[in-house]
Design a protein around this motif. Sequence first.
Motif, PDB file in Angstrom:
ATOM      1  N   TYR A   1     -22.060  17.008 -18.779  1.00  0.00           N
ATOM      2  CA  TYR A   1     -23.021  17.972 -18.752  1.00  0.00           C
ATOM      3  C   TYR A   1     -22.819  18.487 -20.229  1.00  0.00           C
ATOM      4  O   TYR A   1     -22.861  19.887 -20.239  1.00  0.00           O
ATOM      5  CB  TYR A   1     -21.953  19.521 -18.402  1.00  0.00           C
ATOM      6  CG  TYR A   1     -22.977  18.515 -16.342  1.00  0.00           C
ATOM      7  CD1 TYR A   1     -24.008  19.042 -15.828  1.00  0.00           C
ATOM      8  CD2 TYR A   1     -22.074  18.194 -15.855  1.00  0.00           C
ATOM      9  CE1 TYR A   1     -24.391  18.284 -14.447  1.00  0.00           C
ATOM     10  CE2 TYR A   1     -21.324  17.547 -14.339  1.00  0.00           C
ATOM     11  CZ  TYR A   1     -23.397  17.973 -13.629  1.00  0.00           C
ATOM     12  OH  TYR A   1     -23.817  17.702 -12.294  1.00  0.00           O
TER      13      TYR A   1
ATOM     14  N   LEU B   1     -30.156  17.756 -16.887  1.00  0.00           N
ATOM     15  CA  LEU B   1     -29.235  18.381 -15.556  1.00  0.00           C
ATOM     16  C   LEU B   1     -29.235  17.314 -14.848  1.00  0.00           C
ATOM     17  O   LEU B   1     -27.884  17.057 -14.058  1.00  0.00           O
ATOM     18  CB  LEU B   1     -29.149  19.530 -15.063  1.00  0.00           C
ATOM     19  CG  LEU B   1     -29.658  21.079 -15.770  1.00  0.00           C
ATOM     20  CD1 LEU B   1     -29.898  22.150 -14.704  1.00  0.00           C
ATOM     21  CD2 LEU B   1     -28.157  21.330 -15.925  1.00  0.00           C
ATOM     22  N   TYR B   2     -30.063  16.108 -14.234  1.00  0.00           N
ATOM     23  CA  TYR B   2     -30.552  15.123 -14.269  1.00  0.00           C
ATOM     24  C   TYR B   2     -29.325  14.011 -14.293  1.00  0.00           C
ATOM     25  O   TYR B   2     -28.955  13.218 -13.824  1.00  0.00           O
ATOM     26  CB  TYR B   2     -31.754  15.051 -13.816  1.00  0.00           C
ATOM     27  CG  TYR B   2     -32.051  13.737 -12.671  1.00  0.00           C
ATOM     28  CD1 TYR B   2     -31.811  14.069 -11.133  1.00  0.00           C
ATOM     29  CD2 TYR B   2     -32.619  13.044 -13.776  1.00  0.00           C
ATOM     30  CE1 TYR B   2     -32.170  12.042 -10.456  1.00  0.00           C
ATOM     31  CE2 TYR B   2     -32.721  11.468 -13.232  1.00  0.00           C
ATOM     32  CZ  TYR B   2     -32.861  11.037 -11.289  1.00  0.00           C
ATOM     33  OH  TYR B   2     -32.447   9.845 -10.733  1.00  0.00           O
TER      34      TYR B   2
ATOM     35  N   ASN C   1     -25.784  14.618 -13.794  1.00  0.00           N
ATOM     36  CA  ASN C   1     -25.044  14.129 -12.896  1.00  0.00           C
ATOM     37  C   ASN C   1     -25.205  12.785 -11.853  1.00  0.00           C
ATOM     38  O   ASN C   1     -24.192  12.533 -11.768  1.00  0.00           O
ATOM     39  CB  ASN C   1     -26.286  14.913 -11.874  1.00  0.00           C
ATOM     40  CG  ASN C   1     -25.387  14.491  -9.720  1.00  0.00           C
ATOM     41  OD1 ASN C   1     -24.773  15.620  -9.893  1.00  0.00           O
ATOM     42  ND2 ASN C   1     -26.348  13.921  -9.231  1.00  0.00           N
ATOM     43  N   TRP C   2     -26.387  11.978 -12.592  1.00  0.00           N
ATOM     44  CA  TRP C   2     -26.314  10.261 -12.382  1.00  0.00           C
ATOM     45  C   TRP C   2     -25.013  10.189 -13.633  1.00  0.00           C
ATOM     46  O   TRP C   2     -24.407   8.902 -13.114  1.00  0.00           O
ATOM     47  CB  TRP C   2     -27.841   9.567 -12.900  1.00  0.00           C
ATOM     48  CG  TRP C   2     -27.991   8.061 -13.118  1.00  0.00           C
ATOM     49  CD1 TRP C   2     -27.903   7.335 -12.106  1.00  0.00           C
ATOM     50  CD2 TRP C   2     -27.471   7.403 -14.194  1.00  0.00           C
ATOM     51  NE1 TRP C   2     -28.028   6.535 -12.948  1.00  0.00           N
ATOM     52  CE2 TRP C   2     -27.454   6.396 -14.052  1.00  0.00           C
ATOM     53  CE3 TRP C   2     -26.585   7.684 -15.937  1.00  0.00           C
ATOM     54  CZ2 TRP C   2     -27.389   4.960 -14.369  1.00  0.00           C
ATOM     55  CZ3 TRP C   2     -26.105   6.938 -16.717  1.00  0.00           C
ATOM     56  CH2 TRP C   2     -26.960   5.595 -16.045  1.00  0.00           C
TER      57      TRP C   2
ATOM     58  N   ALA D   1     -22.287  11.649 -14.298  1.00  0.00           N
ATOM     59  CA  ALA D   1     -21.339  11.692 -13.642  1.00  0.00           C
ATOM     60  C   ALA D   1     -20.454  10.634 -12.784  1.00  0.00           C
ATOM     61  O   ALA D   1     -19.292  10.025 -12.914  1.00  0.00           O
ATOM     62  CB  ALA D   1     -20.934  13.092 -13.824  1.00  0.00           C
ATOM     63  N   HIS D   2     -21.273  10.448 -11.380  1.00  0.00           N
ATOM     64  CA  HIS D   2     -21.768   9.444 -10.821  1.00  0.00           C
ATOM     65  C   HIS D   2     -21.347   8.366 -11.456  1.00  0.00           C
ATOM     66  O   HIS D   2     -20.876   7.086 -10.736  1.00  0.00           O
ATOM     67  CB  HIS D   2     -22.413   9.117  -9.971  1.00  0.00           C
ATOM     68  CG  HIS D   2     -22.963  10.494  -8.603  1.00  0.00           C
ATOM     69  ND1 HIS D   2     -23.287  11.918  -9.176  1.00  0.00           N
ATOM     70  CD2 HIS D   2     -22.100  10.630  -7.419  1.00  0.00           C
ATOM     71  CE1 HIS D   2     -22.408  12.848  -7.777  1.00  0.00           C
ATOM     72  NE2 HIS D   2     -22.384  12.131  -7.428  1.00  0.00           N
TER      73      HIS D   2
END
Length: 406
Positions: free
Chosen positions: A86, A190-191, A194-195, A197-198
């Motif tokens: 982030y 932000l999208y 999130n990707w 982080a996974h």
Amino acid sequence: MNTATTSQKTTKQSQEMTLRVLLIIGLCHLLNDSLQAVVPAMFPILEKTMSLSYTQLGMIAFTLNIVSSLLQPAVGFYTDKKPIPYALPIGLTSTLIGVTLLAIAPTYSIILCAVLLMGFGSAIFHPEGSRVAFMAGGQRRGLAQSIYQVGGNSGQALAPLITALILVPFGQKGALSFTPIAFLAVMLLLYIANWYAHKLVEFKPKTKAVQTHNKALTKKVSIALSIVLFIIFARSWYISCMTNFYSFYLIEQYGFPIKTAQLFLFAFLAAGAIGTFFGGPFADRFGRKNIILYSFILSAPLTILLPFVSSTIAFILLLIIGFIIMTSFSVTVIFAQELFPGKVGTMAGLTVGFAFGMGAVGSVALGAIADVMGIITMIKIVSFLPILGIIAIILPSDDLLKKWYA
């Protein structure tokens, strides 16, 4: 058995190129660098409205780029050990604040503060963006890095159009029109965060294994990295000269109005963006070292010829030079990352950050030379810089590099 199947599936997925993510991070790179490009695009406006010298304009570029260049390797080094997905939207938020302040800045000192914030945002974005491209690229890292980098170079190429279409008619406050662009970039990141982080779950074991292997790096690797950085120095000073000062040369040499000069510069930068895109796939096919070397061998004679031709020929040469010299841009990043496997962020921060830093130093130095010797003489001197890139001939071959980590 289920665990083994799941592991194989995860490995296969990590080796596949995730085009959707690459396109989005490439677009975010375009948006980020188009915001950064507002600064040099504003130079002709600031030179008139605030009566700034070439040296002062160079100092603005220096402030923007030196912050980014100093922080990028540090950000990359830290996030190699402890990734912060982030951080990407946080960095763009800093750029959003900076570009807004730039549009309303009443004094030279506040302009420096604005570009300081923009440089901070760029420092965070670039190494982490490069890491996203690396993770999403699978086995096609050259192409992946090209998609990512062409976004940035396309954003920079927009600078002359920004000047001609927005800043000339609306002045400094025209930069406010870029705040929605910055906000869009934050939302997209932000999208991506999130990707990211996974995706980190798949890369952690691989990273640890490579870090252990890195302890065996030889002196030859460090020498190769030094050569890559020297090559970036030569290219960055030339690109910095063209980006920040070539429009002034066109105005003085050919008597062009600002809009026409900016269109010439756009042609150079747009061709460079195309060259950046093709550089990665070319490197995947013909080798990293070969693309780096020939980008300088083929461009050097043309850059030397450029100051001595008519405006029509100059336009044609700008297209060719921009394409050829920038084919090495994404390739130098990949080459450095493969020199130091497992240090994706550090090498991205170092190479791209070094490019920014050298551009920053070059902006001040070249601005001072232009003030003393004149813009035309300065352009003629800088035209010889690409010759230095021929030192790439002593870089290790791609096959040799693979043997070092076999």
